[in-house]
Write a protein that holds these residues in place. Structure first.
Motif, mmCIF file in Angstrom:
data_model
loop_
_atom_site.group_PDB
_atom_site.id
_atom_site.type_symbol
_atom_site.label_atom_id
_atom_site.label_comp_id
_atom_site.label_asym_id
_atom_site.label_seq_id
_atom_site.Cartn_x
_atom_site.Cartn_y
_atom_site.Cartn_z
ATOM 1 N N GLU A 53 3.622 8.506 31.200
ATOM 2 C CA GLU A 53 2.297 7.938 31.428
ATOM 3 C C GLU A 53 1.664 7.398 30.152
ATOM 4 O OE1 GLU A 53 -1.854 9.226 33.662
ATOM 5 O OE2 GLU A 53 -0.038 10.427 33.899
ATOM 6 N N ALA A 54 1.900 8.043 29.036
ATOM 7 C CA ALA A 54 1.277 7.616 27.788
ATOM 8 C C ALA A 54 1.753 6.234 27.346
ATOM 9 C CB ALA A 54 1.581 8.637 26.688
ATOM 10 N N GLN A 55 2.907 5.788 27.843
ATOM 11 C CA GLN A 55 3.442 4.496 27.413
ATOM 12 C C GLN A 55 3.049 3.355 28.348
ATOM 13 O OE1 GLN A 55 7.738 5.343 25.799
ATOM 14 N NE2 GLN A 55 6.344 4.295 24.423
ATOM 15 N N LEU A 56 2.503 3.677 29.507
ATOM 16 C CA LEU A 56 2.171 2.630 30.469
ATOM 17 C C LEU A 56 1.141 1.632 29.940
ATOM 18 C CD1 LEU A 56 2.178 4.613 33.845
ATOM 19 C CD2 LEU A 56 3.806 2.868 33.090
ATOM 20 N N PRO A 57 0.052 2.071 29.253
ATOM 21 C CA PRO A 57 -0.906 1.074 28.747
ATOM 22 C C PRO A 57 -0.258 0.068 27.801
ATOM 23 C CG PRO A 57 -1.870 3.270 28.706
ATOM 24 C CD PRO A 57 -0.425 3.448 29.025
ATOM 25 N N ALA A 60 1.814 -2.329 29.804
ATOM 26 C CA ALA A 60 0.960 -3.275 30.514
ATOM 27 C C ALA A 60 0.448 -4.355 29.567
ATOM 28 C CB ALA A 60 -0.200 -2.540 31.179
ATOM 29 N N ARG A 61 0.054 -3.958 28.360
ATOM 30 C CA ARG A 61 -0.430 -4.943 27.382
ATOM 31 C C ARG A 61 0.682 -5.923 27.012
ATOM 32 N NH1 ARG A 61 -3.243 -0.406 25.401
ATOM 33 N NH2 ARG A 61 -1.604 0.061 23.870
ATOM 34 N N LEU A 65 -1.045 -7.711 31.055
ATOM 35 C CA LEU A 65 -1.838 -7.140 32.136
ATOM 36 C C LEU A 65 -2.993 -6.349 31.530
ATOM 37 C CD1 LEU A 65 1.180 -5.837 34.239
ATOM 38 C CD2 LEU A 65 -0.097 -7.949 34.619
ATOM 39 N N GLY A 66 -3.951 -6.012 32.340
ATOM 40 C CA GLY A 66 -5.111 -5.282 31.852
ATOM 41 C C GLY A 66 -4.803 -3.830 31.542
ATOM 42 N N ASP A 67 -5.776 -3.170 30.913
ATOM 43 C CA ASP A 67 -5.625 -1.749 30.575
ATOM 44 C C ASP A 67 -6.062 -0.840 31.712
ATOM 45 O OD1 ASP A 67 -4.627 -2.164 28.051
ATOM 46 O OD2 ASP A 67 -6.617 -2.346 27.148
ATOM 47 N N ALA A 73 -0.056 0.202 36.951
ATOM 48 C CA ALA A 73 0.776 0.248 38.170
ATOM 49 C C ALA A 73 1.800 -0.886 38.178
ATOM 50 C CB ALA A 73 -0.113 0.177 39.407
ATOM 51 N N TYR A 74 1.358 -2.096 37.784
ATOM 52 C CA TYR A 74 2.283 -3.230 37.740
ATOM 53 C C TYR A 74 3.369 -3.005 36.687
ATOM 54 C CZ TYR A 74 -0.803 -6.037 40.719
ATOM 55 O OH TYR A 74 -1.543 -6.513 41.768
#
Length: 490
Positions: A53-57, A60-61, A65-67, A73-74
């Protein structure tokens, strides 16, 4: 007179190079590839290969994609596809530290398939994309977890029975819908290049074929199927198989609420519209072929023999048959045209049920061969099965010194021509015109036709009796059919 027919009309696919480009441009695969190239030694994954989970942001960046939760999710969805398609390989957390602890994290490396996306052949790219389609199809048919906590028992196990979910039934439902969409896309009566309204597609798998006015219960089932499909097409669209306009959210209501009525009751687009892409046609056909469905494609017969060609195009629409023959002749080139004509004529012979239709398609194919076919055609002028066909071909080209056919050949050709058209299930008015035209060219046609030595004589005469608009001629045809049957039974 019909023989076994393919269950689907032939599809005209884009080239593999074009399809591979479409696959690489599919949003979900493109994101998966970007994440696979972004991943490195510091990228950490969980037990199933999912990004922690910690790597998802950060992921996404990287994808632009947004934060917010949607961006994460994408990114998670794209990463799962990268894992499922072999764009990345992961080392199990247990193997990574040997501890077996639940909070251990694994690492990832580039998968073998990642390089194939840029250096592989179109077939390599499409194979990877098909793996992705399989994974997305599984996602689309997975159960919705409205409240996953309610499914977990006191011992920590998941109560899957409480989901009321049958994976095989879900997959069959979606495959049935995609199969209908495929058929509608190919059908001459279908939408051509236009999208299909979601209510019509849902009704195609819910409403029984023999039902007149749908009951309220059936209409409710159609509505439920629409909502189910709306969710599924939203999942499928990013892999590139459909263009989808979702159901207008103002029409969706919670229990006890009233939906916002459409401003225009005739505006079906608000209820969802879906269209197969060229890549979607390819992907669904591949899935059907794997399931054992007969799903022909134009070009399949180009490298086959003439016998396979004439049998294969037996029930193709006219344009598709002409294209297939053109591709078949193109493989042989101008220097092989004369030999191709000989091969076509040899394949047209026979007394089996499909033979009349083979001869009809042979005559049409010879028209595409051109003047190079003339020596082969003249060589069969005396052949009882091919002589009539040869004379018609020569006459259509304005050839000189074509010998007049014997009377027996005229009658045989008439029976053979009608037999072919009966097998082809052509337009009824055109068939009636053919029947009346052929029988009217010769006085006393039915007095002679019953003697024709053709396997389909009795069947053809019976059909002529049904189709002829002149009552006297129809009666004579039925009488001749009876004589033909009696002759072969005696």
């Amino acid at each position: 007179m019909s023989a076994e027919r393919p269950s689907l009309p032939p599809v005209r696919l884009h080239t593999e190079a074009e399809l591979a480009r479409d696959a690489l441009a599919a949003p979900l695969l493109a994101r998966a590839a970007r994440l696979a190239r972004w991943a490195g030694p510091a990228t950490r994954v969980g037990a199933g290969g999912e990004l922690v989970e910690a790597q998802l942001p950060e992921a996404a960046r990287h994808l632009g994609l947004g934060d917010d939760e949607d961006g994460a999710a994408y990114a998670s969805e794209a990463w799962r596809l990268a894992v499922d398609t072999g764009l990345v390989d992961f080392e199990d957390p247990q193997d990574a530290d040997g501890s077996g602890e639940g909070d251990a994290e694994g690492t990832v490396t580039a998968g073998e398939n990642l390089a194939l996306l840029t250096s592989g052949s179109p077939q390599d790219v499409l194979a990877i994309w098909l793996d992705g389609l399989e994974a997305v199809h599984a996602d689309a048919t997975a159960p919705a977890f409205d409240d996953f906590a309610d499914l977990i028992g006191e011992d920590g196990s998941v109560d899957f029975d409480a989901l009321d979910w049958d994976p095989e039934e879900e997959a069959d439902f979606l495959d049935g819908v995609l199969g209908n969409l495929y058929l509608l896309t190919l059908s001459e009566a279908g939408p051509a290049d236009g999208p299909v309204p979601l209510p019509a597609l849902a009704a195609s798998v819910v409403v029984p074929d023999d039902m007149g006015e749908p009951t309220d219960d059936v209409l409710e089932q159609v509505s439920e199927a629409m909502m189910r499909l709306d969710d599924q097409f939203r999942v499928l669209e990013p892999i590139g198989i459909v263009e989808y306009r979702p159901v207008d959210e103002s029409l969706l209501t919670e229990e006890g609420e009233e939906a916002t009525p459409p401003a225009d009751d005739e505006d079906v687009t608000r209820y969802g519209m879906v269209k197969l892409t060229p890549l979607g046609l390819y992907g669904i056909r591949e899935r059907m072929l794997e399931a054992g469905v007969d799903a022909p494609a134009v070009g399949d017969l180009a490298d086959k023999g003439a016998d396979a060609l004439l049998d294969g195009i037996a029930y193709y629409p006219e344009e598709a048959a002409r294209t297939e023959v053109g591709l078949w002749l193109g493989r042989r080139g101008a220097e092989g045209a004369a030999a191709a004509a000989v091969e076509l004529l040899d394949a047209a012979r026979g007394a089996d049920r499909r033979a009349p239709l083979r001869r009809l398609h042979c005559q049409q194919a010879l028209a595409l061969v051109g003047p190079e076919a003339e020596p082969a055609v003249r060589a069969v002028l005396g052949d009882p099965e091919l002589g009539g066909l040869a004379r018609v071909w020569l006459a259509e080209r304005g050839a000189a010194d074509v010998p007049a056919p014997p009377e027996s050949m005229i009658f045989w050709l008439a029976v053979d021509t009608i037999a072919a058209q009966l097998d082809a299930d052509g337009d009824l008015d055109e068939l009636q015109e053919l029947v009346e035209g052929l029988s009217g060219q010769h006085s006393g046609f039915f007095d002679e036709a019953w003697r024709v030595e053709h396997p389909a004589t009795a069947e053809v005469l019976e059909a002529m009796g049904r189709l002829h608009s002149d009552r006297g001629a129809a009666k004579a045809a039925r009488k001749a059919a009876y004589k033909a049957r009696s002759r072969h039974q005696s």
